[in-house]
Write a protein that holds these residues in place. Structure first.
Motif, PDB file in Angstrom:
ATOM      1  N   PHE A   1       0.926  -1.206   0.207  1.00 18.95           N
ATOM      2  CA  PHE A   1       0.077  -0.054  -0.176  1.00 18.95           C
ATOM      3  C   PHE A   1       0.899   1.284   0.047  1.00 18.95           C
ATOM      4  O   PHE A   1       0.637   2.264  -0.772  1.00 18.95           O
ATOM      5  CB  PHE A   1      -0.949   0.079   1.216  1.00 18.95           C
ATOM      6  CG  PHE A   1      -1.646   1.097   1.594  1.00 18.95           C
ATOM      7  CD1 PHE A   1      -2.665   1.818   0.688  1.00 18.95           C
ATOM      8  CD2 PHE A   1      -1.065   2.105   2.403  1.00 18.95           C
ATOM      9  CE1 PHE A   1      -3.090   2.961   0.995  1.00 18.95           C
ATOM     10  CE2 PHE A   1      -1.970   3.318   2.900  1.00 18.95           C
ATOM     11  CZ  PHE A   1      -2.750   3.771   1.918  1.00 18.95           C
ATOM     12  N   LEU A   2       1.752   1.258   0.917  1.00 21.62           N
ATOM     13  CA  LEU A   2       2.935   2.458   1.166  1.00 21.62           C
ATOM     14  C   LEU A   2       3.605   2.479  -0.324  1.00 21.62           C
ATOM     15  O   LEU A   2       3.793   3.735  -0.942  1.00 21.62           O
ATOM     16  CB  LEU A   2       3.636   2.156   2.259  1.00 21.62           C
ATOM     17  CG  LEU A   2       2.936   2.151   3.593  1.00 21.62           C
ATOM     18  CD1 LEU A   2       4.038   2.132   4.673  1.00 21.62           C
ATOM     19  CD2 LEU A   2       2.250   3.617   3.660  1.00 21.62           C
ATOM     20  N   LEU A   3       3.917   1.499  -0.945  1.00 18.67           N
ATOM     21  CA  LEU A   3       4.961   1.672  -2.288  1.00 18.67           C
ATOM     22  C   LEU A   3       3.761   2.057  -3.420  1.00 18.67           C
ATOM     23  O   LEU A   3       4.459   2.944  -4.265  1.00 18.67           O
ATOM     24  CB  LEU A   3       5.195   0.113  -2.605  1.00 18.67           C
ATOM     25  CG  LEU A   3       6.551  -0.043  -1.626  1.00 18.67           C
ATOM     26  CD1 LEU A   3       6.727  -1.687  -2.038  1.00 18.67           C
ATOM     27  CD2 LEU A   3       7.686   0.647  -1.814  1.00 18.67           C
ATOM     28  N   MET A   4       2.789   1.719  -3.357  1.00 21.75           N
ATOM     29  CA  MET A   4       1.805   2.162  -4.331  1.00 21.75           C
ATOM     30  C   MET A   4       1.614   3.686  -4.248  1.00 21.75           C
ATOM     31  O   MET A   4       1.339   4.366  -5.215  1.00 21.75           O
ATOM     32  CB  MET A   4       0.509   1.513  -4.365  1.00 21.75           C
ATOM     33  CG  MET A   4       0.471  -0.192  -4.733  1.00 21.75           C
ATOM     34  SD  MET A   4      -0.903  -1.002  -4.544  1.00 21.75           S
ATOM     35  CE  MET A   4      -2.036  -0.019  -5.948  1.00 21.75           C
ATOM     36  N   ILE A   5       1.409   4.128  -3.177  1.00 22.20           N
ATOM     37  CA  ILE A   5       1.170   5.675  -2.824  1.00 22.20           C
ATOM     38  C   ILE A   5       2.365   6.284  -3.083  1.00 22.20           C
ATOM     39  O   ILE A   5       2.449   7.342  -3.894  1.00 22.20           O
ATOM     40  CB  ILE A   5       0.848   5.926  -1.318  1.00 22.20           C
ATOM     41  CG1 ILE A   5      -0.453   5.228  -0.876  1.00 22.20           C
ATOM     42  CG2 ILE A   5       0.714   7.374  -1.125  1.00 22.20           C
ATOM     43  CD1 ILE A   5      -1.689   5.744  -1.690  1.00 22.20           C
ATOM     44  N   LEU A   6       3.437   5.755  -2.874  1.00 26.89           N
ATOM     45  CA  LEU A   6       4.908   6.627  -3.167  1.00 26.89           C
ATOM     46  C   LEU A   6       5.157   6.617  -4.555  1.00 26.89           C
ATOM     47  O   LEU A   6       5.573   7.637  -5.223  1.00 26.89           O
ATOM     48  CB  LEU A   6       6.105   5.831  -2.359  1.00 26.89           C
ATOM     49  CG  LEU A   6       7.363   6.492  -2.731  1.00 26.89           C
ATOM     50  CD1 LEU A   6       7.432   7.801  -1.992  1.00 26.89           C
ATOM     51  CD2 LEU A   6       8.663   5.357  -1.888  1.00 26.89           C
ATOM     52  N   PHE A   7       4.617   5.695  -5.437  1.00 27.82           N
ATOM     53  CA  PHE A   7       4.922   5.579  -6.850  1.00 27.82           C
ATOM     54  C   PHE A   7       3.735   5.674  -7.566  1.00 27.82           C
ATOM     55  O   PHE A   7       3.663   5.086  -8.933  1.00 27.82           O
ATOM     56  CB  PHE A   7       5.738   4.306  -7.181  1.00 27.82           C
ATOM     57  CG  PHE A   7       7.121   3.896  -6.666  1.00 27.82           C
ATOM     58  CD1 PHE A   7       7.900   4.605  -7.105  1.00 27.82           C
ATOM     59  CD2 PHE A   7       7.223   3.116  -5.345  1.00 27.82           C
ATOM     60  CE1 PHE A   7       9.366   4.433  -6.563  1.00 27.82           C
ATOM     61  CE2 PHE A   7       8.627   3.085  -4.843  1.00 27.82           C
ATOM     62  CZ  PHE A   7       9.543   3.619  -5.557  1.00 27.82           C
ATOM     63  N   ARG A   8       2.713   6.477  -7.262  1.00 27.88           N
ATOM     64  CA  ARG A   8       1.397   6.560  -7.779  1.00 27.88           C
ATOM     65  C   ARG A   8       1.508   7.135  -9.196  1.00 27.88           C
ATOM     66  O   ARG A   8       0.896   6.810 -10.209  1.00 27.88           O
ATOM     67  CB  ARG A   8       0.641   7.371  -6.917  1.00 27.88           C
ATOM     68  CG  ARG A   8       0.949   8.835  -6.659  1.00 27.88           C
ATOM     69  CD  ARG A   8       0.028   9.335  -5.686  1.00 27.88           C
ATOM     70  NE  ARG A   8       0.556  10.846  -5.503  1.00 27.88           N
ATOM     71  CZ  ARG A   8       1.348  11.168  -4.567  1.00 27.88           C
ATOM     72  NH1 ARG A   8       2.270  10.004  -3.775  1.00 27.88           N
ATOM     73  NH2 ARG A   8       1.723  12.451  -3.975  1.00 27.88           N
ATOM     74  N   VAL A   9       2.608   8.235  -9.376  1.00 33.06           N
ATOM     75  CA  VAL A   9       2.841   8.857 -10.635  1.00 33.06           C
ATOM     76  C   VAL A   9       2.997   7.930 -11.620  1.00 33.06           C
ATOM     77  O   VAL A   9       2.581   7.767 -12.649  1.00 33.06           O
ATOM     78  CB  VAL A   9       3.650  10.208 -10.571  1.00 33.06           C
ATOM     79  CG1 VAL A   9       3.955  10.542 -11.913  1.00 33.06           C
ATOM     80  CG2 VAL A   9       3.042  11.209  -9.616  1.00 33.06           C
ATOM     81  N   PRO A  10       4.292   7.195 -11.428  1.00 29.97           N
ATOM     82  CA  PRO A  10       4.764   6.120 -12.638  1.00 29.97           C
ATOM     83  C   PRO A  10       3.778   4.882 -12.942  1.00 29.97           C
ATOM     84  O   PRO A  10       3.663   4.642 -13.926  1.00 29.97           O
ATOM     85  CB  PRO A  10       6.097   5.734 -12.075  1.00 29.97           C
ATOM     86  CG  PRO A  10       6.264   6.164 -10.543  1.00 29.97           C
ATOM     87  CD  PRO A  10       5.279   7.383 -10.563  1.00 29.97           C
TER      88      PRO A  10
END
Length: 499
Positions: free
Chosen positions: A99-108
């Protein structure tokens, strides 16, 4: 007969629970597409689902299947609670990290999957759904593993109703991009809370066991690539269409896949009852023969239903969808059969899991997924969305063939000549449908009927044996009814316990 009853009841009851969850969204597709002003909105919505599917597979990491396998290893309640608690603890941690990784890399992620960075906020909604859905799959498992059939049916009807109760007003208000993702969050959250209240006694963080985790991971980790490969089969084509063509084409393909994936209702019925049946009967002496027969019978049923889908696809699209979606009719039959072939693969490949050798699944599925990807690259620019559908079907066919051949060599499966003949008949029918009568409903239906009659003739001895079994059961029941009431009192099926 007892094993047959066990499979059918779990197939119908647990499968029906899964069907209810998917049937309402399927029914809503014509309504949703009618409200949305163009195909791109539906394409973006469906691509959001592909992000969730990919994230959920990564978060779960095959642990649910491993939990089922270890749950039936022993009958002690405390042991089973350790299995469930350890699985949930690990899945909760992996879900939060993802979940945290998806939020962090939401733009790419938005640029890759949705073809535009401005949709990054949709990725955030997908991250929330992924977090909830991943843990929900574990929390809901004890209901099925304890065979609480009525509870499972009721709870699976609640989520979709609440979900679309929110989605439709949002769509009517013009929130075309966030309506369905928000509906997914509401549905997943409702199911999570409900199943946690029902199954909380099975989950205690203090029961987490490192040794149990090691055993679970030995089974689960080789399965993780399998689930990612399933994602390639079911979702990668949509991402490739969006990038090679556009999101509008993805929307048309998505509608075709929604109708085609109506077969997932059969697939979900199988999956819902299969895990309990497969692992609770895995130590039977004639397990190989039983598994092989189920493979054949499900295969022939899948072929028969697909034949009628081919015949009626054009008419269904004309009746249910706007003109801008009509071209999607050509992909529906391919995408209807593909999930059923995946179902057959899982029936067969379950033999690897029973003997705790899950790595062959990875190699076999990898070959099918690689073929799928390569065909997509070549056919999407040439044939458009039909090329993507053909790629998906071809990958599934190759995976099934290779899996069956390997299992036959390992003496873990047997396939009769009757099934091979039915498979050749189905292949001939689909070629004829595509090039001779793709939009001719009456001709297609007539040929489909002929094919189904041939299936019945080929399997006539199996049908006779089944009917004799049913008549014998009725006769036995009638004789018992005339006997001593004390001897005819109904006894609970020991294999089908329910609270």
């Amino acid at each position: 007969m007892k094993k047959f009853k066990l499979f059918i009841e779990n197939f119908l009851v647990y499968g029906l629970g899964g069907i209810i969850t998917k049937l309402i969204p399927l029914i809503m597709v014509p309504i949703v597409t009618a409200i949305m002003p163009n195909t791109s909105y539906f394409g973006i919505s469906d691509l959001t689902d592909t992000i969730i599917a990919f994230g959920t597979a990564l978060a779960i990491m095959g642990m649910v299947d491993a939990m089922y396998r270890m749950f039936f290893e022993k009958e002690e309640t405390e042991y089973r609670k350790v299995v469930c608690s350890t699985t949930l603890t690990f899945t909760l941690i992996s879900s939060v990290v993802l979940f945290l990784l998806m939020i962090l890399f939401r733009v790419p992620i938005s640029a890759l999957f949705l073809k535009d960075e401005k949709y990054s906020y949709i990725v955030c909604l997908a991250a929330v759904t992924t977090l909830i859905s991943s843990t929900n799959s574990v929390i809901a498992a004890p209901t099925r593993m304890q065979n609480k059939r009525k509870v499972f049916l009721i709870t699976n009807a609640i989520g979709p109703l609440l979900s679309y109760g929110l989605a439709i007003p949002l769509l009517l208000a013009g929130y075309y991009l966030i309506a369905l993702p928000l509906a997914g969050i509401v549905s997943a959250a409702t199911m999570e809370v409900t199943f946690y209240l029902l199954n909380r006694e099975w989950f205690r963080l203090k029961l987490f066991d490192k040794n149990m985790l090691k055993q679970l991971l030995v089974i689960a980790l080789p399965l993780l690539p399998n689930f990612l490969i399933y994602w390639v089969f079911n979702s990668c084509d949509k991402v490739m269409i969006a990038n090679i063509l556009d999101t509008g084409a993805t929307g048309v393909y998505a509608v075709g896949s929604k109708l085609g994936h109506a077969s997932q209702l059969i697939y979900l019925a199988y999956a819902g009852g299969w895990q309990y049946f497969a692992f609770s009967t895995m130590k039977e002496d004639n397990q190989v023969e039983s598994n092989s027969k189920i493979f054949e019978y499900l295969g022939v049923i899948s072929f028969a239903v697909t034949a009628f889908v081919c015949a009626g696809s054009h008419l269904i699209f004309e009746l249910l969808f706007a003109e801008r979606y009509l071209s999607g009719y050509i992909v529906a039959p391919y995408l209807f059969l593909a999930p059923l072939l995946q179902m057959l693969f899982q029936v067969a490949a379950n033999q690897f899991l029973v003997v705790k050798r899950t790595w062959p699944n990875l190699l076999i599925l990898s070959a099918g997924a690689a073929l799928n990807f390569v065909i997509n690259m070549f056919l999407i620019p040439v044939l458009g969305i039909e090329g993507a559908a053909l790629a998906t079907l071809a990958g599934s066919v190759v995976s099934d063939i290779v899996c069956v051949l390997v299992l036959i060599r390992m003496k873990l499966m047997v396939v009769s000549g009757k099934f091979v003949l039915c498979t050749l008949l189905m292949a001939a029918f689909m070629v004829a449908w595509r090039f001779v009568f793709p939009d001719r409903v009456l001709i297609g239906t007539g040929v489909a009927l002929i094919v189904c009659v041939l299936f019945v003739v080929i399997y006539r001895e199996d049908l006779k044996a089944f009917l004799r079994m049913i008549r014998g059961r009725k006769k036995t029941a009638g004789d018992d009814a005339d006997g001593d009431p004390a001897e005819t009192e109904e006894k609970p099926d020991e294999d089908l316990t329910e609270e």
